[in-house]
Each structure stands twice: as structure tokens, then as C-alpha cells.
Write a protein that holds these residues in place. Structure first.
Motif, PDB file in Angstrom:
ATOM      1  N   ALA A  44       0.836  -1.201   0.000  1.00  0.00           N
ATOM      2  CA  ALA A  44       0.000   0.000   0.000  1.00  0.00           C
ATOM      3  C   ALA A  44       0.876   1.259   0.000  1.00  0.00           C
ATOM      4  CB  ALA A  44      -0.932  -0.003   1.201  1.00  0.00           C
ATOM      5  N   ARG A  85      -1.443  -1.833  -6.047  1.00  0.00           N
ATOM      6  CA  ARG A  85      -2.782  -1.909  -5.425  1.00  0.00           C
ATOM      7  C   ARG A  85      -3.404  -3.286  -5.657  1.00  0.00           C
ATOM      8  NH1 ARG A  85      -3.207   1.635  -1.459  1.00  0.00           N
ATOM      9  NH2 ARG A  85      -2.765   3.742  -2.181  1.00  0.00           N
ATOM     10  N   ALA A 141       2.360   1.727  -3.428  1.00  0.00           N
ATOM     11  CA  ALA A 141       1.349   2.240  -4.356  1.00  0.00           C
ATOM     12  C   ALA A 141       1.148   3.734  -4.142  1.00  0.00           C
ATOM     13  CB  ALA A 141       0.028   1.503  -4.162  1.00  0.00           C
ATOM     14  N   GLN A 142       1.136   4.142  -2.883  1.00  0.00           N
ATOM     15  CA  GLN A 142       0.946   5.557  -2.569  1.00  0.00           C
ATOM     16  C   GLN A 142       2.086   6.405  -3.131  1.00  0.00           C
ATOM     17  OE1 GLN A 142       0.500   6.176   1.654  1.00  0.00           O
ATOM     18  NE2 GLN A 142      -0.997   7.789   1.305  1.00  0.00           N
ATOM     19  N   THR A 176      -1.129   0.875  -9.990  1.00  0.00           N
ATOM     20  CA  THR A 176      -2.205  -0.102 -10.167  1.00  0.00           C
ATOM     21  C   THR A 176      -1.734  -1.505  -9.804  1.00  0.00           C
ATOM     22  OG1 THR A 176      -3.236   1.223 -11.901  1.00  0.00           O
ATOM     23  CG2 THR A 176      -3.786  -1.125 -11.862  1.00  0.00           C
ATOM     24  N   GLU A 197      -1.671  -5.701  -3.335  1.00  0.00           N
ATOM     25  CA  GLU A 197      -2.148  -5.476  -1.967  1.00  0.00           C
ATOM     26  C   GLU A 197      -3.534  -6.079  -1.768  1.00  0.00           C
ATOM     27  OE1 GLU A 197      -3.792  -1.951   0.959  1.00  0.00           O
ATOM     28  OE2 GLU A 197      -3.281  -1.480  -1.129  1.00  0.00           O
ATOM     29  N   SER A 198      -4.414  -5.814  -2.707  1.00  0.00           N
ATOM     30  CA  SER A 198      -5.780  -6.314  -2.609  1.00  0.00           C
ATOM     31  C   SER A 198      -5.814  -7.840  -2.589  1.00  0.00           C
ATOM     32  CB  SER A 198      -6.604  -5.788  -3.783  1.00  0.00           C
ATOM     33  OG  SER A 198      -7.892  -6.324  -3.772  1.00  0.00           O
TER      34      SER A 198
END
Length: 73
Positions: A23, A54, A26-27, A51, A57-58
């Protein structure tokens, strides 16, 4: 049995840390994307990278939830 439960909790905790790292990465990529001029290769590269982080992470957080549910049973 508690050894397996403790080991599983340790693995879940490690996965949570990795998901948090994804995360954060990604940030960073999103911030770089926002600073790049839209329509450029650099903008696209950072948007794509964000992307992918993320999505990773998801996916990992879904697996964490599955492990937590399995542990509760």
C-alpha cells in the motif's frame, strides 16, 4: 494444536506487514504519477505501477482474510 495456531498467526501478521508495504509503495507511485505531466510516458509508468501495487495489496488482503477465517474455524 496451539503451535499451528501460533505459527498461522505469525504468518498472518507477516502478510499484513507486507500488504501495508504494498500500500505504501502504491501511494508513492500515485504521488509520482500526480507530479508527472498527464499523457507522458512517465505519467503512464507510475500510474501502471501504482495499479499493480494496489492489485497485489488487494489480492494479499483477500488471502489474509481467508487465513483468518480458516483460523477461526
Amino acid at each position: 494444536m496451539t503451535g499451528v495456531t501460533g505459527e498461522r498467526a505469525s504468518v498472518i501478521s507477516e502478510f499484513v506487514g507486507i500488504a501495508d508495504d504494498f500500500a505504501a509503495r502504491a501511494q508513492v507511485q500515485e504521488a509520482r504519477r500526480d507530479r508527472a505531466r498527464p499523457g507522458t510516458g512517465v505519467h503512464h509508468l507510475h500510474a501502471h505501477s501504482a495499479t499493480l501495487w494496489r492489485l497485489a495489496e488487494s489480492s494479499l488482503r483477500v488471502r489474509i482474510q481467508e487465513l483468518e477465517i480458516d483460523s477461526a474455524m
